[in-house]
Design a protein around this motif. Structure first.
Motif, mmCIF file in Angstrom:
data_model
loop_
_atom_site.group_PDB
_atom_site.id
_atom_site.type_symbol
_atom_site.label_atom_id
_atom_site.label_comp_id
_atom_site.label_asym_id
_atom_site.label_seq_id
_atom_site.Cartn_x
_atom_site.Cartn_y
_atom_site.Cartn_z
ATOM 1 N N ARG A 90 11.217 -58.907 -10.334
ATOM 2 C CA ARG A 90 11.728 -59.657 -11.679
ATOM 3 C C ARG A 90 12.797 -58.823 -12.375
ATOM 4 O O ARG A 90 13.806 -59.185 -12.899
ATOM 5 N N ILE A 145 6.511 -74.757 -14.290
ATOM 6 C CA ILE A 145 7.182 -74.953 -12.812
ATOM 7 C C ILE A 145 6.011 -74.598 -12.092
ATOM 8 O O ILE A 145 5.700 -75.241 -10.857
ATOM 9 N N LEU A 152 9.411 -66.290 -12.359
ATOM 10 C CA LEU A 152 10.121 -67.293 -12.016
ATOM 11 C C LEU A 152 11.162 -67.785 -12.906
ATOM 12 O O LEU A 152 11.180 -69.038 -13.561
ATOM 13 N N LEU A 153 12.169 -67.079 -12.821
ATOM 14 C CA LEU A 153 13.377 -66.994 -13.632
ATOM 15 C C LEU A 153 13.897 -68.351 -13.869
ATOM 16 O O LEU A 153 14.291 -68.967 -12.778
ATOM 17 N N HIS A 154 14.324 -68.986 -14.993
ATOM 18 C CA HIS A 154 14.892 -70.172 -14.985
ATOM 19 C C HIS A 154 15.863 -70.359 -16.135
ATOM 20 O O HIS A 154 16.061 -69.316 -16.874
ATOM 21 N N VAL A 155 16.425 -71.328 -16.224
ATOM 22 C CA VAL A 155 17.494 -71.789 -17.345
ATOM 23 C C VAL A 155 17.140 -71.457 -18.709
ATOM 24 O O VAL A 155 17.927 -70.859 -19.436
ATOM 25 N N HIS A 181 15.027 -68.989 -19.505
ATOM 26 C CA HIS A 181 15.283 -67.353 -19.675
ATOM 27 C C HIS A 181 16.877 -67.127 -19.738
ATOM 28 O O HIS A 181 17.311 -66.339 -20.647
ATOM 29 N N GLN A 211 12.822 -77.520 -22.417
ATOM 30 C CA GLN A 211 12.930 -78.097 -21.085
ATOM 31 C C GLN A 211 11.981 -77.554 -20.062
ATOM 32 O O GLN A 211 11.576 -78.337 -18.977
ATOM 33 N N THR A 212 11.805 -76.346 -19.801
ATOM 34 C CA THR A 212 11.181 -75.579 -19.087
ATOM 35 C C THR A 212 10.463 -74.455 -19.362
ATOM 36 O O THR A 212 10.772 -73.874 -20.251
ATOM 37 N N SER A 213 9.476 -73.960 -18.589
ATOM 38 C CA SER A 213 8.859 -72.550 -18.540
ATOM 39 C C SER A 213 8.436 -72.375 -17.174
ATOM 40 O O SER A 213 8.200 -73.151 -16.412
ATOM 41 N N SER A 214 7.931 -71.127 -17.128
ATOM 42 C CA SER A 214 7.243 -70.570 -15.766
ATOM 43 C C SER A 214 6.092 -71.205 -15.540
ATOM 44 O O SER A 214 5.681 -71.814 -14.322
#
Length: 147
Positions: A55, A128, A11-14, A16, A122-125
């Motif tokens: 991925r 999410i 789940l590629l995100h900001v 990463h 802020q975020t992680s897989s």
């Protein structure tokens, strides 16, 4: 200078993207190692949602990434040797597991660097996935509301 970092990149995100863009600033070439489902399953409860080949394809599409390789065993020395890396970028959860100690010992003996970075808060897989599950269950078990 060849920079190498590893991860699941599910789940590629900001977060990463920020990591990979930072890694690219450290050298001339950025190689990303992507863990297979089997590797991830050896240390995490849940395997990735996105298949390994997808991925890898997403990572290859990023302008900051020069090359993508996978790894099927929880050890890093092989890819570090094969890719002749100069800098290995690791996360803050690195720890002292045998596979980590082995690559540290190898890189130190070769005069190579290991750089530890902090994760994007802020975020992680995982976050999410938790949000998706929470949203999918919202109202699912409520047949009707009596007022």
């Amino acid at each position: 200078m060849i920079v190498y970092t590893v991860g699941t990149f599910d789940l590629l995100h900001v977060g990463h993207l920020a990591l990979l863009e930072y890694c690219k600033t450290l050298g001339d070439k950025l190689i990303v190692g992507v863990a297979s489902n089997e590797v991830v399953g050896s240390y995490k409860r849940n395997v990735p949602v996105i298949p390994l080949n997808q991925r890898m394809e997403m990572l290859k599409a990023l302008s900051c990434v020069d090359s993508v390789v996978s790894y099927d065993k929880l050890e890093y020395v092989t890819n570090c040797k094969e890719q002749n890396i100069d800098i290995f970028v690791i996360g803050e959860d690195w720890g002292d597991k045998p596979h980590n100690i082995a690559v540290e010992k190898y890189l130190k003996a070769q005069g190579k660097k290991i750089m530890q970075v902090s994760y994007n808060p802020q975020t992680s897989s995982t976050k999410i996935k938790q949000n998706v599950i929470a949203q999918s269950h919202k109202g699912k078990y409520v047949a009707h509301i009596i007022e």
